[in-house]
Write an enzyme that holds these catalytic residues in place. Sequence first.
Site, PDB file in Angstrom:
ATOM      1  N   HIS A  28       6.458   5.493   5.130  1.00  0.00           N
ATOM      2  CA  HIS A  28       7.396   6.039   4.142  1.00  0.00           C
ATOM      3  C   HIS A  28       7.752   7.482   4.497  1.00  0.00           C
ATOM      4  O   HIS A  28       8.922   7.873   4.443  1.00  0.00           O
ATOM      5  CB  HIS A  28       6.785   6.011   2.731  1.00  0.00           C
ATOM      6  CG  HIS A  28       6.499   4.629   2.209  1.00  0.00           C
ATOM      7  ND1 HIS A  28       5.303   4.284   1.629  1.00  0.00           N
ATOM      8  CD2 HIS A  28       7.269   3.511   2.170  1.00  0.00           C
ATOM      9  CE1 HIS A  28       5.345   3.012   1.246  1.00  0.00           C
ATOM     10  NE2 HIS A  28       6.523   2.518   1.574  1.00  0.00           N
ATOM     11  N   LYS A  52       4.153  -5.338 -12.431  1.00  0.00           N
ATOM     12  CA  LYS A  52       3.540  -5.479 -11.119  1.00  0.00           C
ATOM     13  C   LYS A  52       2.181  -4.768 -11.123  1.00  0.00           C
ATOM     14  O   LYS A  52       2.096  -3.603 -11.521  1.00  0.00           O
ATOM     15  CB  LYS A  52       4.472  -4.816 -10.089  1.00  0.00           C
ATOM     16  CG  LYS A  52       4.390  -5.411  -8.716  1.00  0.00           C
ATOM     17  CD  LYS A  52       5.541  -4.903  -7.878  1.00  0.00           C
ATOM     18  CE  LYS A  52       5.234  -5.018  -6.406  1.00  0.00           C
ATOM     19  NZ  LYS A  52       6.315  -4.502  -5.576  1.00  0.00           N
ATOM     20  N   ARG A 101      11.250  -2.567   9.362  1.00  0.00           N
ATOM     21  CA  ARG A 101      10.169  -2.481  10.353  1.00  0.00           C
ATOM     22  C   ARG A 101      10.310  -3.573  11.398  1.00  0.00           C
ATOM     23  O   ARG A 101      10.264  -3.326  12.584  1.00  0.00           O
ATOM     24  CB  ARG A 101       8.798  -2.615   9.665  1.00  0.00           C
ATOM     25  CG  ARG A 101       8.428  -1.419   8.815  1.00  0.00           C
ATOM     26  CD  ARG A 101       7.303  -1.733   7.886  1.00  0.00           C
ATOM     27  NE  ARG A 101       7.677  -2.816   6.977  1.00  0.00           N
ATOM     28  CZ  ARG A 101       6.994  -3.188   5.917  1.00  0.00           C
ATOM     29  NH1 ARG A 101       5.845  -2.603   5.634  1.00  0.00           N
ATOM     30  NH2 ARG A 101       7.408  -4.161   5.142  1.00  0.00           N
ATOM     31  N   SER A 139       2.044  -0.810   2.594  1.00  0.00           N
ATOM     32  CA  SER A 139       1.136  -0.409   1.506  1.00  0.00           C
ATOM     33  C   SER A 139       0.108  -1.506   1.253  1.00  0.00           C
ATOM     34  O   SER A 139      -1.073  -1.235   1.026  1.00  0.00           O
ATOM     35  CB  SER A 139       1.928  -0.151   0.222  1.00  0.00           C
ATOM     36  OG  SER A 139       2.826   0.910   0.407  1.00  0.00           O
TER      37      SER A 139
HETATM   38  O1  PNS Z   1       9.079  -0.996  -1.782  1.00  0.00           O
HETATM   39  P1  PNS Z   1       9.544  -2.223  -2.474  1.00  0.00           P
HETATM   40  O2  PNS Z   1       8.545  -2.669  -3.487  1.00  0.00           O
HETATM   41  O3  PNS Z   1       9.954  -3.303  -1.515  1.00  0.00           O
HETATM   42  O4  PNS Z   1      10.882  -1.774  -3.303  1.00  0.00           O
HETATM   43  C1  PNS Z   1      11.642  -2.709  -3.989  1.00  0.00           C
HETATM   44  C2  PNS Z   1      12.716  -2.020  -4.845  1.00  0.00           C
HETATM   45  C3  PNS Z   1      12.091  -1.016  -5.798  1.00  0.00           C
HETATM   46  C4  PNS Z   1      13.701  -1.321  -3.952  1.00  0.00           C
HETATM   47  C5  PNS Z   1      13.449  -3.157  -5.634  1.00  0.00           C
HETATM   48  O5  PNS Z   1      12.513  -3.957  -6.275  1.00  0.00           O
HETATM   49  C6  PNS Z   1      14.422  -2.629  -6.675  1.00  0.00           C
HETATM   50  O6  PNS Z   1      15.418  -2.027  -6.342  1.00  0.00           O
HETATM   51  N1  PNS Z   1      14.109  -2.857  -7.970  1.00  0.00           N
HETATM   52  C7  PNS Z   1      14.931  -2.366  -9.070  1.00  0.00           C
HETATM   53  C8  PNS Z   1      15.578  -3.498  -9.849  1.00  0.00           C
HETATM   54  C9  PNS Z   1      16.881  -3.911  -9.217  1.00  0.00           C
HETATM   55  O7  PNS Z   1      17.792  -3.129  -9.038  1.00  0.00           O
HETATM   56  N2  PNS Z   1      16.969  -5.212  -8.869  1.00  0.00           N
HETATM   57  C10 PNS Z   1      18.105  -5.773  -8.206  1.00  0.00           C
HETATM   58  C11 PNS Z   1      18.086  -5.393  -6.735  1.00  0.00           C
HETATM   59  S1  PNS Z   1      18.658  -6.682  -5.774  1.00  0.00           S
END
Ligand code: PNS
Length: 173
Positions: A28, A52, A101, A139
Amino acid sequence: MAHDDRTNSQKSIVAIYPGSFDPFTNGHLDLVQRSSRLVDRLIIGILRNEQKEALFSVDERLEMVREVIQTIPNAEVATFDGLLVDFASRSGASVIIRGIRAISDYEYELQMALMNRRLRPDVETVFLLAGEAHSFISSRLVKEVIRLGGNISGLVPPSVEGRLRKRVLGENR
Ligand code: PNS
């Protein structure tokens, strides 16, 4: 300013780098360093997703990220809930940064980027490649390795390693 020769009439670029960051890793940090050089203002957005199961609370993650990005002047951290694209709009951000990645990340990232584009076509997702040295860090694996007694140094910033040792191993330093 991302470019020194930009005129006053050109607006500055604000970007969101969203994620769970449970915990924030060197992968990150690498992405934050790379993207902070491309934009004027970078907001690291921690998703407030109480459903979560997380190792660190959102407030702990906020503190953890704040400590690590201290030396990056145009980076800041905030939390959000609801739609990412709405958070981007509220923050005046026109760009979402995500790291890729390996090819296995691509499908999930493509799906999210296309959904976000459909929801708000004015917000652009930009993918950056993780540095080779970080392309295997996640993570989830960092948590697994420390839980099973493995060495995580070099995978997370030292301050995060301290927090992990305390939380997972019960160390007091
Ligand atoms: O690091 P992660 O857990 O892969 O991040 C995921 C994240 C936070 C980017 C994604 O879950 C997100 O944007 N959640 C917010 C809800 C949202 O906007 N959902 C629709 C996106 S397609």
